[in-house]
Design a protein around this motif. Structure first.
Motif, short mmCIF file in Angstrom:
data_model
loop_
_atom_site.label_atom_id
_atom_site.label_comp_id
_atom_site.label_asym_id
_atom_site.label_seq_id
_atom_site.Cartn_x
_atom_site.Cartn_y
_atom_site.Cartn_z
N THR A 360 -0.11 28.14 27.36
CA THR A 360 -0.60 29.06 28.39
C THR A 360 -1.62 30.03 27.81
OG1 THR A 360 1.52 28.94 29.54
CG2 THR A 360 0.06 30.77 30.10
N PHE A 361 -2.77 30.12 28.47
CA PHE A 361 -3.79 31.12 28.18
C PHE A 361 -4.00 31.92 29.46
CE2 PHE A 361 -4.74 27.51 25.46
CZ PHE A 361 -4.86 28.10 24.21
N GLY A 362 -3.54 33.15 29.46
CA GLY A 362 -3.66 33.95 30.69
C GLY A 362 -2.86 33.32 31.80
N ASP A 363 -3.55 32.91 32.84
CA ASP A 363 -2.86 32.30 33.98
C ASP A 363 -3.07 30.79 34.03
OD1 ASP A 363 -5.52 32.35 34.53
OD2 ASP A 363 -5.35 33.12 36.57
N LYS A 364 -3.64 30.22 32.96
CA LYS A 364 -3.88 28.79 32.92
C LYS A 364 -2.91 28.12 31.96
CE LYS A 364 -8.83 28.85 34.03
NZ LYS A 364 -10.19 28.43 33.58
N VAL A 365 -2.40 26.97 32.38
CA VAL A 365 -1.46 26.21 31.57
C VAL A 365 -2.08 24.86 31.23
CG1 VAL A 365 0.85 25.20 31.41
CG2 VAL A 365 0.50 27.35 32.67
N PHE A 366 -2.04 24.50 29.95
CA PHE A 366 -2.61 23.24 29.50
C PHE A 366 -1.53 22.42 28.81
CE2 PHE A 366 -5.98 26.36 29.60
CZ PHE A 366 -7.02 25.70 30.24
N GLU A 367 -1.69 21.11 28.89
CA GLU A 367 -0.72 20.20 28.27
C GLU A 367 -1.07 19.99 26.79
OE1 GLU A 367 1.13 15.67 28.77
OE2 GLU A 367 -0.34 16.46 30.23
N GLY A 368 -0.03 19.91 25.97
CA GLY A 368 -0.23 19.65 24.55
C GLY A 368 0.94 18.87 24.00
N LYS A 369 0.86 18.54 22.70
CA LYS A 369 1.98 17.85 22.06
C LYS A 369 2.03 18.25 20.58
CE LYS A 369 -0.44 13.58 20.78
NZ LYS A 369 -0.43 12.10 20.85
N VAL A 370 3.23 18.20 20.02
CA VAL A 370 3.42 18.54 18.61
C VAL A 370 2.87 17.38 17.76
CG1 VAL A 370 5.08 19.08 16.79
CG2 VAL A 370 5.45 19.92 19.12
N ALA A 384 12.71 35.94 5.56
CA ALA A 384 13.12 34.95 6.55
C ALA A 384 12.23 33.72 6.41
CB ALA A 384 13.00 35.53 7.97
N ALA A 385 12.84 32.56 6.40
CA ALA A 385 12.08 31.32 6.20
C ALA A 385 11.51 30.83 7.53
CB ALA A 385 12.97 30.25 5.58
N SER A 386 10.27 30.35 7.48
CA SER A 386 9.65 29.75 8.66
C SER A 386 8.80 28.57 8.21
CB SER A 386 8.78 30.77 9.40
OG SER A 386 7.71 31.21 8.58
N VAL A 387 8.56 27.66 9.11
CA VAL A 387 7.80 26.45 8.82
C VAL A 387 6.66 26.34 9.81
CG1 VAL A 387 7.87 23.93 8.69
CG2 VAL A 387 9.79 25.27 7.85
N GLY A 388 5.47 26.07 9.30
CA GLY A 388 4.31 25.94 10.17
C GLY A 388 4.30 24.60 10.90
N PHE A 389 3.74 24.63 12.10
CA PHE A 389 3.57 23.40 12.87
C PHE A 389 2.31 23.53 13.73
CE2 PHE A 389 5.92 26.13 15.70
CZ PHE A 389 5.48 25.83 16.99
N GLU A 390 1.85 22.40 14.26
CA GLU A 390 0.62 22.39 15.05
C GLU A 390 0.83 21.63 16.34
OE1 GLU A 390 -2.35 20.65 12.59
OE2 GLU A 390 -2.38 22.30 11.13
N VAL A 391 0.17 22.14 17.38
CA VAL A 391 0.23 21.53 18.71
C VAL A 391 -1.19 21.18 19.12
CG1 VAL A 391 0.74 21.90 21.14
CG2 VAL A 391 2.32 22.74 19.39
N GLU A 392 -1.43 19.91 19.37
CA GLU A 392 -2.76 19.48 19.81
C GLU A 392 -2.89 19.65 21.31
OE1 GLU A 392 -5.30 15.35 20.21
OE2 GLU A 392 -3.97 15.61 18.48
N LEU A 393 -4.00 20.25 21.73
CA LEU A 393 -4.27 20.41 23.17
C LEU A 393 -4.82 19.11 23.71
CD1 LEU A 393 -5.87 23.97 23.26
CD2 LEU A 393 -3.60 23.33 24.03
N LEU A 394 -4.18 18.59 24.74
CA LEU A 394 -4.62 17.32 25.33
C LEU A 394 -5.68 17.53 26.40
CD1 LEU A 394 -1.15 15.54 25.61
CD2 LEU A 394 -2.79 15.51 23.73
#
Length: 491
Positions: A360-370, A384-394
């Motif tokens: 979601t950007f503002g009032d727009k929603v876009f589809e993506g996938k991990v 605190a441990a965290s792991v990076g990940f990426e979501v591609e915008l379709l």
């Protein structure tokens, strides 16, 4: 005064009446209670499990980036003449970012061409000389072998001639000595004889004549020895000896010439190592020229971006000297965008590649996938441990910029046609998860295997059926065997 006294008495009477009424009512209540005792059985609210779908979600935030960071390299060494863009600009695929100073490059290329031609000529000349030298060495070796035998043969023949001459001269000399000796001896004998003869007699005259003849012969021998008169045979031998000596001298002179030719030829002949070194030098010069030639062709096209993207780092300016393969810019691909974020350990246990994501950007929603999950955890300042990940915008939209913040809803685990209960119905202890079930008016504890829990619902994978009356709400403390009053739970 009397009126005031009457009012006080009247008020006291009213209070007494009220107290009397309260006592009467309380007595009636106690009587009824003794006739109908209060029921103290606990009441619980129950609900049967239902079938339905359950979608687990993770909420997160991240920042937009290009699908990949692309480094742009100089295709050739040279001087940058013009830079057409600056940091932050978006460029389409195939854009010329910078151009080269081609005039200087042409001069360098011409110089490299001359060096290459010079190296080729030097190589050909050296190899040719080596080939000629090798031929001369072979010729000299052949001739030297023949000459050696010829010189040996002539030297042997010369020795024989010289020996023959010496022998002949010795014989001649010995013959003269012998003749001289014999004549002298004869002369002495005749002189002795003459002394005994009478002058004038015939015998005396004959002896005198013979002595004169011997004297003449001795003079001839003396003259011959003095003049060293040679016979034709001796002259012929000496002529042959002279000819042989000249022949041998000529052969030896030619032998020396062949030896010099061999030495000179060997000096020009390349051995395997020298030939290979010469070939490598020529190949390096040729490679250098060919590289410059190829780079010149590439330089004519300029520095080209093969992808669409936003320039994030520009490392050159007009006049900059660059080497072939040197990085001169960096950009984020913008034809496909991604959101970079990090997840906690709890969220990571549910993240998987390919999961659907609403971005979601503002009032727009876009589809993506991990599309990517790091394989290493990073500790924050709070440990605190965290792991990076990426979501591609379709989907692509001009309103999305690299660096923007995005909100994400990641759809993780999903259960379809699952047995569902309110999550508040699930309890836990050291032995695991369990629920309370009402059977025959009493509480029974049933261990359960819980799957997804989200939106107040829990997936029950094992432990109960759709017919079980599961306790979802109660007050106080429950334990197995407790008698309860079950009432339907209010939704």
């Amino acid at each position: 005064m009397k009126a005031k006294s009457k009012r006080k008495k009247k008020g006291k009477k009213i209070i007494l009446v009220i107290i009397l009424l309260i006592l009467i009512i309380g007595g009636i209540g106690l009587y009824k209670a003794s006739q109908n005792p209060i029921d103290m059985t606990p009441t619980v609210q129950t609900q049967k499990a239902t079938r339905g779908d359950l979608q687990e979600e993770i909420s997160n935030t991240g920042n937009v980036a290009g699908i990949e960071t692309v480094a742009i390299y100089a295709p050739a060494a040279g001087t940058i003449r013009e830079v057409s863009f600056r940091t932050g600009e978006e460029i389409p695929e195939g854009t010329v970012l910078a151009t080269y100073d081609l005039d200087k490059m042409e001069k360098d290329l011409y110089q490299a061409k001359l060096q290459n031609e010079k190296a080729q000529i030097s190589y050909d000349h050296t190899v040719s000389n080596s080939s000629k030298g090798n031929g001369k060495v072979k010729e000299a070796d052949t001739n030297l072998s023949v000459l050696k035998q010829q010189i040996e043969d002539h030297q042997n023949y010369l020795k024989n001639l010289q020996k023959e001459l010496v022998n002949y001269q010795t014989k001649v000399s010995n013959d003269l000595v012998l003749a001289n000796y014999n004549l002298t001896k004869k002369q002495t004998e005749l002189k002795t004889k003459l002394a005994d003869l009478t002058p004038g007699t015939k015998e005396y005259e004959d002896v005198v004549k013979e002595l004169e003849s011997i004297a003449s012969q001795l003079e001839q021998l003396t003259l011959q020895q003095r003049l060293n008169t040679q016979s034709d045979y001796e002259k012929d031998l000496e002529k042959k000896i002279t000819e042989e000596q000249k022949t041998i001298a000529d052969l030896q002179e030619y032998q020396a010439k062949m030896q010099s030719q061999k030495t000179t030829g060997e000096a020009s002949v390349l051995d395997a190592d020298n030939r290979r070194q010469l070939e490598i030098d020529k190949e390096l010069t040729d490679l250098s020229y060919q590289t410059l030639l190829e780079e010149a062709e590439l330089a004519k096209k300029g520095v080209v971006s093969e992808v669409q993207g936003v320039i994030t780092n520009l490392m050159v300016q007009p006049g900059s000297q660059v080497a072939a393969g040197m990085q001169i810019a960096e950009l984020e691909r913008s034809d496909v965008l991604k959101v970079k974020a990090s997840a906690t350990k709890y969220a990571m246990e549910r993240l998987k590649l390919g999961q659907k994501v609403d971005v979601t950007f503002g009032d727009k929603v876009f589809e993506g996938k991990v599309t990517h999950i790091d394989r290493i955890a990073v500790l924050s300042n709070l440990n605190a441990a965290s792991v990076g990940f990426e979501v591609e915008l379709l989907e692509k939209d001009d309103s999305i910029y690299i660096g923007m913040e995005a909100k994400m809803k990641i759809y993780t685990n999903k259960a379809e046609n699952a047995l569902l209960l309110p999550s508040e119905a699930v309890n836990a202890n050291k032995d695991g998860d369990f629920v309370y079930v009402v059977q025959n008016g009493a509480i029974t504890k049933k261990p359960v295997k819980v799957g997804i829990i989200c939106n107040g619902q829990a997936e029950i994978q094992e432990g109960i059926t759709e017919n079980d009356e599961v306790v979802v709400k109660y007050s106080g403390y429950l334990e197995e065997g407790t008698t309860v009053i079950a009432t339907p739970a209010q939704n």
